[in-house]
Design a protein around this motif. Structure first.
Motif, PDB file in Angstrom:
ATOM      1  N   VAL A 158       0.735  -1.332   0.057  1.00 46.35           N
ATOM      2  CA  VAL A 158      -0.166  -0.031   0.111  1.00 46.35           C
ATOM      3  C   VAL A 158       0.964   1.139   0.133  1.00 46.35           C
ATOM      4  N   LEU A 159       0.823   1.882  -1.034  1.00 46.80           N
ATOM      5  CA  LEU A 159       1.298   3.330  -1.150  1.00 46.80           C
ATOM      6  C   LEU A 159       0.816   4.464  -0.388  1.00 46.80           C
ATOM      7  N   ALA A 160       0.718   4.560   0.724  1.00 51.12           N
ATOM      8  CA  ALA A 160      -0.092   5.403   1.536  1.00 51.12           C
ATOM      9  C   ALA A 160       0.368   6.912   1.768  1.00 51.12           C
ATOM     10  N   SER A 161      -0.534   7.701   0.959  1.00 57.12           N
ATOM     11  CA  SER A 161       0.079   9.218   0.818  1.00 57.12           C
ATOM     12  C   SER A 161      -0.861   9.888   1.869  1.00 57.12           C
ATOM     13  N   ALA A 162      -0.502  11.170   2.081  1.00 60.48           N
ATOM     14  CA  ALA A 162      -1.317  12.225   2.968  1.00 60.48           C
ATOM     15  C   ALA A 162      -2.658  12.427   2.413  1.00 60.48           C
ATOM     16  N   GLY A 163      -2.705  12.495   1.105  1.00 55.27           N
ATOM     17  CA  GLY A 163      -3.865  12.655   0.508  1.00 55.27           C
ATOM     18  C   GLY A 163      -3.972  14.206   0.010  1.00 55.27           C
ATOM     19  N   SER A 164      -4.852  14.819  -0.845  1.00 54.16           N
ATOM     20  CA  SER A 164      -4.830  16.059  -1.533  1.00 54.16           C
ATOM     21  C   SER A 164      -6.282  15.998  -2.246  1.00 54.16           C
ATOM     22  N   SER A 165      -6.766  17.270  -1.973  1.00 56.95           N
ATOM     23  CA  SER A 165      -7.939  17.723  -3.033  1.00 56.95           C
ATOM     24  C   SER A 165      -7.736  17.941  -4.316  1.00 56.95           C
ATOM     25  N   ASP A 166      -6.247  18.165  -4.866  1.00 47.21           N
ATOM     26  CA  ASP A 166      -5.734  18.571  -5.864  1.00 47.21           C
ATOM     27  C   ASP A 166      -5.830  17.122  -6.894  1.00 47.21           C
ATOM     28  N   PRO A 167      -6.509  17.252  -7.971  1.00 49.00           N
ATOM     29  CA  PRO A 167      -6.716  15.960  -8.762  1.00 49.00           C
ATOM     30  C   PRO A 167      -5.185  15.855  -9.565  1.00 49.00           C
TER      31      PRO A 167
END
Length: 245
Positions: free
Chosen positions: A131-140
């Motif tokens: 699992v490549l776990a990123s912080a996440g973003s609302s930017d596509p």
């Protein structure tokens, strides 16, 4: 002519582990490039602020700065926050904003380093889902980059690689872990694609409870330090060319 000062621009966090990790990484950069002046500024929560560092450099007579966003993707901070802060710098400073760190093959090498430090071996790759776990973003754009990194990493020999996000986007880390179990991977590992500990990385840790292996954050891995230097070199070249160096 002196080399431009490298100003590492970090986000900042209320979590003291964040700043400590950033400073560890900057020390690694200095060790890998003796003689290069490297400063650190934070956008929020920690000191010194980016603005304060720029004011101090100007007062010393520094004129050329490469500002390097300590970010893995070109999301809001790289596109808006950092340019806004740099635009308020003393006018005598010549500042060039470097590219963000990702994507880079060196970051994939750093991810694997952390997985091996957590107990995996190269022989485990073909039977391990990651699992490549990123912080996440609302930017596509940022989300698309994470998906591309996962696809590229899968081609290096892992059983499967799935992206996951701690905020803003889906799937969450725990959902990706379950998907890899259902896919039939003999073991599941979670690799945080984040630079330093903090609130969102802690969400990744909680979501990894069903995994067999949890790697550490990228932190001060030597590969990460080398990416910083590569981005610095790429940014300083046109700056020096413009100055006739």
């Amino acid at each position: 002519m002196r080399r431009p000062v490298l100003l590492v621009v970090a986000h900042g966090s209320r979590d003291p582990r964040h700043a400590a990790t950033v400073h560890d990484l900057v020390r690694r950069v200095r060790a890998q490039r003796p003689g290069l002046r490297v400063e650190t500024g934070f956008l929020d929560f920690n000191v010194p602020s980016v603005g304060a560092v720029l004011e101090s450099l100007d007062a010393e007579g520094v004129r050329d700065v490469v500002a390097l966003p300590l970010l893995l993707t070109r999301a809001f901070h790289a596109k808006a926050d950092i340019p806004a802060v740099l635009s308020e710098a003393p006018p005598r400073l010549r500042i060039r904003q470097a590219d963000v760190l990702g994507p880079s093959p060196l970051l994939l090498a750093a991810l694997e380093r952390r997985l091996y430090e957590a107990g995996l071996t190269p022989a485990d790759k073909s039977s391990t889902g990651v699992v490549l776990a990123s912080a996440g973003s609302s930017d596509p754009e940022a989300i698309a980059v994470i998906a591309d990194v996962a696809r590229e990493w899968r081609h290096t020999g892992w059983c499967a690689v799935r992206p996951a996000f701690a905020s803003a986007s889906l799937p969450r880390t725990g959902d990706a872990v379950r998907e890899l179990r259902e896919l039939g991977c003999a073991r599941v590992a979670v690799a945080p694609y984040v630079l330093a500990p903090g609130r969102l990385p802690d969400r990744i840790v909680r979501g990894a409870s069903g995994a067999d292996v949890l790697a550490d954050v990228l932190g001060a891995a030597p590969e990460v330090a080398q990416v910083l230097l590569d981005r610095y070199d790429a940014a300083r070249t046109p700056l020096l060319t413009a100055l006739g160096a």
